[in-house]
Design a protein around this motif. Structure first.
Motif, PDB file in Angstrom:
ATOM      1  N   ASN A 187       0.859  -1.197   0.000  1.00 14.85           N
ATOM      2  CA  ASN A 187       0.000   0.000   0.000  1.00 14.85           C
ATOM      3  C   ASN A 187       0.888   1.237   0.000  1.00 14.85           C
ATOM      4  N   LEU A 188       0.991   1.904  -1.132  1.00 14.32           N
ATOM      5  CA  LEU A 188       1.862   3.071  -1.282  1.00 14.32           C
ATOM      6  C   LEU A 188       1.020   4.313  -1.588  1.00 14.32           C
ATOM      7  N   THR A 189       1.306   5.403  -0.893  1.00 15.19           N
ATOM      8  CA  THR A 189       0.597   6.673  -1.120  1.00 15.19           C
ATOM      9  C   THR A 189       1.594   7.749  -1.522  1.00 15.19           C
ATOM     10  N   CYS A 190       1.306   8.407  -2.637  1.00 10.67           N
ATOM     11  CA  CYS A 190       2.180   9.461  -3.173  1.00 10.67           C
ATOM     12  C   CYS A 190       1.423  10.783  -3.179  1.00 10.67           C
ATOM     13  N   VAL A 191       2.057  11.832  -2.677  1.00  6.12           N
ATOM     14  CA  VAL A 191       1.459  13.173  -2.708  1.00  6.12           C
ATOM     15  C   VAL A 191       2.408  14.106  -3.450  1.00  6.12           C
ATOM     16  N   VAL A 192       1.825  15.082  -4.143  1.00  3.29           N
ATOM     17  CA  VAL A 192       2.608  16.066  -4.896  1.00  3.29           C
ATOM     18  C   VAL A 192       2.618  17.363  -4.098  1.00  3.29           C
ATOM     19  N   VAL A 193       3.802  17.848  -3.765  1.00  8.90           N
ATOM     20  CA  VAL A 193       3.945  19.055  -2.956  1.00  8.90           C
ATOM     21  C   VAL A 193       4.592  20.165  -3.775  1.00  8.90           C
ATOM     22  N   GLU A 194       4.416  21.394  -3.294  1.00  9.85           N
ATOM     23  CA  GLU A 194       4.975  22.579  -3.957  1.00  9.85           C
ATOM     24  C   GLU A 194       4.523  22.670  -5.408  1.00  9.85           C
ATOM     25  N   THR A 195       3.212  22.531  -5.615  1.00  5.82           N
ATOM     26  CA  THR A 195       2.681  22.630  -6.970  1.00  5.82           C
ATOM     27  C   THR A 195       1.571  23.662  -7.016  1.00  5.82           C
ATOM     28  N   VAL A 196       1.499  24.403  -8.117  1.00  2.00           N
ATOM     29  CA  VAL A 196       0.503  25.456  -8.264  1.00  2.00           C
ATOM     30  C   VAL A 196      -0.837  24.863  -8.686  1.00  2.00           C
ATOM     31  N   GLU A 197      -0.798  23.951  -9.642  1.00  2.97           N
ATOM     32  CA  GLU A 197      -2.002  23.326 -10.159  1.00  2.97           C
ATOM     33  C   GLU A 197      -1.934  21.821  -9.970  1.00  2.97           C
ATOM     34  N   PRO A 198      -3.078  21.152  -9.859  1.00  2.00           N
ATOM     35  CA  PRO A 198      -3.072  19.692  -9.748  1.00  2.00           C
ATOM     36  C   PRO A 198      -2.407  19.071 -10.970  1.00  2.00           C
ATOM     37  N   PRO A 199      -1.667  17.988 -10.783  1.00  2.00           N
ATOM     38  CA  PRO A 199      -1.017  17.339 -11.935  1.00  2.00           C
ATOM     39  C   PRO A 199      -2.057  16.753 -12.879  1.00  2.00           C
ATOM     40  N   SER A 200      -1.744  16.760 -14.148  1.00  3.26           N
ATOM     41  CA  SER A 200      -2.664  16.187 -15.130  1.00  3.26           C
ATOM     42  C   SER A 200      -2.648  14.665 -15.081  1.00  3.26           C
ATOM     43  N   PHE A 201      -1.558  14.088 -14.548  1.00  4.83           N
ATOM     44  CA  PHE A 201      -1.493  12.634 -14.381  1.00  4.83           C
ATOM     45  C   PHE A 201      -0.461  12.306 -13.313  1.00  4.83           C
ATOM     46  N   ILE A 202      -0.579  11.108 -12.743  1.00  5.34           N
ATOM     47  CA  ILE A 202       0.416  10.547 -11.827  1.00  5.34           C
ATOM     48  C   ILE A 202       0.601   9.087 -12.223  1.00  5.34           C
ATOM     49  N   TYR A 203       1.798   8.713 -12.658  1.00  5.76           N
ATOM     50  CA  TYR A 203       2.078   7.356 -13.094  1.00  5.76           C
ATOM     51  C   TYR A 203       2.912   6.632 -12.034  1.00  5.76           C
ATOM     52  N   TRP A 204       2.691   5.311 -11.939  1.00  4.53           N
ATOM     53  CA  TRP A 204       3.478   4.458 -11.055  1.00  4.53           C
ATOM     54  C   TRP A 204       4.346   3.529 -11.910  1.00  4.53           C
ATOM     55  N   TYR A 205       5.614   3.405 -11.530  1.00  4.52           N
ATOM     56  CA  TYR A 205       6.545   2.521 -12.220  1.00  4.52           C
ATOM     57  C   TYR A 205       7.135   1.509 -11.229  1.00  4.52           C
ATOM     58  N   ARG A 206       7.416   0.315 -11.720  1.00  5.83           N
ATOM     59  CA  ARG A 206       8.237  -0.649 -10.972  1.00  5.83           C
ATOM     60  C   ARG A 206       9.454  -0.933 -11.829  1.00  5.83           C
ATOM     61  N   GLY A 207      10.607  -0.532 -11.314  1.00  4.92           N
ATOM     62  CA  GLY A 207      11.797  -0.539 -12.154  1.00  4.92           C
ATOM     63  C   GLY A 207      11.638   0.529 -13.223  1.00  4.92           C
ATOM     64  N   GLY A 208      11.816   0.184 -14.471  1.00  7.62           N
ATOM     65  CA  GLY A 208      11.654   1.151 -15.550  1.00  7.62           C
ATOM     66  C   GLY A 208      10.358   0.986 -16.307  1.00  7.62           C
ATOM     67  N   GLN A 209       9.457   0.132 -15.794  1.00  4.11           N
ATOM     68  CA  GLN A 209       8.220  -0.167 -16.498  1.00  4.11           C
ATOM     69  C   GLN A 209       7.011   0.370 -15.725  1.00  4.11           C
ATOM     70  N   VAL A 210       6.023   0.865 -16.495  1.00  3.21           N
ATOM     71  CA  VAL A 210       4.770   1.282 -15.865  1.00  3.21           C
ATOM     72  C   VAL A 210       4.110   0.061 -15.237  1.00  3.21           C
ATOM     73  N   VAL A 211       3.559   0.261 -14.019  1.00  7.65           N
ATOM     74  CA  VAL A 211       2.890  -0.848 -13.339  1.00  7.65           C
ATOM     75  C   VAL A 211       1.794  -1.402 -14.242  1.00  7.65           C
ATOM     76  N   ASN A 212       1.887  -2.697 -14.525  1.00  3.99           N
ATOM     77  CA  ASN A 212       0.992  -3.334 -15.486  1.00  3.99           C
ATOM     78  C   ASN A 212      -0.204  -3.923 -14.741  1.00  3.99           C
ATOM     79  N   TYR A 213      -1.376  -3.324 -14.971  1.00  9.40           N
ATOM     80  CA  TYR A 213      -2.568  -3.774 -14.271  1.00  9.40           C
ATOM     81  C   TYR A 213      -3.058  -5.119 -14.796  1.00  9.40           C
TER      82      TYR A 213
END
Length: 307
Positions: A187-213
């Protein structure tokens, strides 16, 4: 009506003839007309002054340029995201608007012309408007500071604006290394700090690959743009799920955590979330040995003193 009654009163009291009354009537109307003209000339400003003619009352009081203070005076942006400082000058006339960098008094723009070798600075102005906006393309941390919008009056007038450039970054809650028992959830939680606007996306990677659902079941991601957070949940973790997990938001620095899925091992970090208990366990034999030596020394001293 008042004039008619006044004439009738004069005729009755003096016995004046109709010809005399007509003369009096004309004189009274001329007098009233003259008086009306004087009132209008005294109370009303000249029409040509109101319409923008030169030399009138309004020109003398409202011809000088002035700033419209309704615009934002402080702007915050992230590194690489374009920023604009909006300066609004009313009644500019034939004066010029310049942008000055306060820290070194460097002239950046005059009118719509750029007076610096740094092409990231540009003055934006649309004909017929009062807006003179300083645009900073791809701002960096060094661009933070005060900028002045200046008008070439005598003496000059200026208005200060503040630009804040910050580094937007991701942060994964918890420690940088996580130990998970096989069959438990990651269970991992990521927050974006010091940002003016909400990010348009947040991606998760394991190693160099996007987490494959689709690679396996039990993987879910919940991203909330308004709270600038994303949660990665991997149910019933197995040793192959071990690895370096990275949270990468748009226009922000990424953050990573190293996850270990163990086959029944019980490392200290897994027991208490850190390695402090392991350190205590390693030091315990030494502590016991020292205590034994101290106890033996005390008993030996007591025995010799008793003798």
């Amino acid at each position: 009506m008042i004039v008619f009654l006044l004439i009738q009163l004069i005729q009755l009291s003096t016995g004046a003839t109709p010809e005399t009354v007509d003369t009096i009537d004309l004189d009274i109307h001329q007098h009233l007309d003259m008086h009306s003209d004087i009132i209008q000339a005294t109370e009303m400003p000249r029409r040509d002054s109101v319409d923008g003619g030169s030399g009138g009352y309004w020109d003398q009081h409202f011809s000088q340029p002035y700033f419209d203070n309704s615009t934002r005076r402080e702007v915050t942006t992230t590194v690489g995201q374009a920023a604009q400082l909006p300066c609004r000058v009313r009644n500019l006339g034939d004066r010029a608007v310049s942008w000055i960098r306060k820290r070194d008094l460097h002239i950046l723009t005059v009118g719509v012309l750029t007076y610096t070798n740094d092409a990231r600075f540009q003055s934006l102005h649309s004909e017929g408007t009062d807006e003179w906006t300083l645009k900073v393309t791809s701002p960096q941390l060094r661009d933070s500071g005060t900028y002045e919008c200046q008008v070439s009056t005598e003496p000059k007038i200026s208005l200060a604006f503040r630009l804040n450039v910050v580094v937007s970054r991701a942060k994964i809650l918890g420690s940088g290394e996580l130990y998970i028992k096989r069959g438990s959830d990651i269970n991992l939680t990521c927050v974006v700090v010091e940002t003016v606007e909400p990010p348009s996306f947040i991606y998760w990677y394991r190693g160099g690959q996007v987490v494959n659902y689709s690679q396996r079941g039990g993987i879910s991601v919940l991203t909330e743009k308004q709270s600038r957070s994303s949660r990665l949940l991997i149910a019933r973790a197995e040793p192959p799920d071990s690895g370096n997990y990275t949270c990468t938001p748009s226009a922000s620095d990424s953050a990573s955590v190293l996850v270990h899925v163990l086959n029944g091992e019980q490392p200290a970090a897994m027991q208490h979330g850190n390695s402090s208990s392991g350190a205590v366990a390693r030091l315990l034999p030494t502590v016991l040995l020292v205590c034994q030596l101290v106890r033996d020394a005390v008993m030996s001293f007591a025995y010799s003193h008793h003798r």
